[in-house]
Write a protein that holds these residues in place. Structure first.
Motif, short mmCIF file in Angstrom:
data_model
loop_
_atom_site.label_atom_id
_atom_site.label_comp_id
_atom_site.label_asym_id
_atom_site.label_seq_id
_atom_site.Cartn_x
_atom_site.Cartn_y
_atom_site.Cartn_z
N GLN A 192 3.32 5.88 -5.45
CA GLN A 192 3.30 6.06 -7.13
C GLN A 192 2.73 6.91 -7.90
OE1 GLN A 192 3.49 2.28 -8.58
NE2 GLN A 192 5.70 1.81 -8.83
N LEU A 193 1.30 6.53 -6.83
CA LEU A 193 -0.08 7.78 -7.23
C LEU A 193 0.75 9.39 -6.76
CD1 LEU A 193 -2.85 5.94 -5.35
CD2 LEU A 193 -2.40 6.35 -8.12
N ALA A 194 1.15 9.84 -5.47
CA ALA A 194 1.86 10.56 -4.93
C ALA A 194 2.72 11.15 -6.49
CB ALA A 194 2.24 11.43 -3.83
N ALA A 211 1.15 -1.10 -0.07
CA ALA A 211 0.09 0.29 0.32
C ALA A 211 1.15 1.29 0.06
CB ALA A 211 -0.85 0.27 1.38
N ILE A 212 2.31 1.42 0.39
CA ILE A 212 3.07 2.75 0.98
C ILE A 212 3.14 2.44 -0.96
CG2 ILE A 212 4.93 3.40 1.73
CD1 ILE A 212 4.18 1.88 4.16
N ARG A 213 3.49 1.56 -1.78
CA ARG A 213 4.21 1.48 -2.72
C ARG A 213 3.21 2.78 -3.80
NH1 ARG A 213 6.88 -3.28 -6.99
NH2 ARG A 213 8.07 -1.79 -8.64
#
Length: 57
Positions: free
Chosen positions: A8-10, A2-4
């Protein structure tokens, strides 16, 4: 995981914001540079030619 995905979305969001902030002249220059790079790459290694007769169909 979820962190990855969040990272990537940010990053993608910041890329879109940077693209919106640029002027149209800067975008035109980037397009010209990318076209030049593509032309040079095609000159160095041309695309392969495929012939249907060579495959035996």
């Amino acid at each position: 995981m979820a962190i990855r995905l969040t990272y990537q979305l940010a990053c993608q969001l910041f890329r879109w914001l940077a693209l919106l902030a640029r002027s149209s002249a800067a975008k035109d220059v980037e397009i010209l540079m990318l076209r030049h790079q593509l032309t040079v790459a095609q000159r160095i290694q041309p695309r392969p030619q495929f012939f249907s007769g060579a495959i035996g169909l």
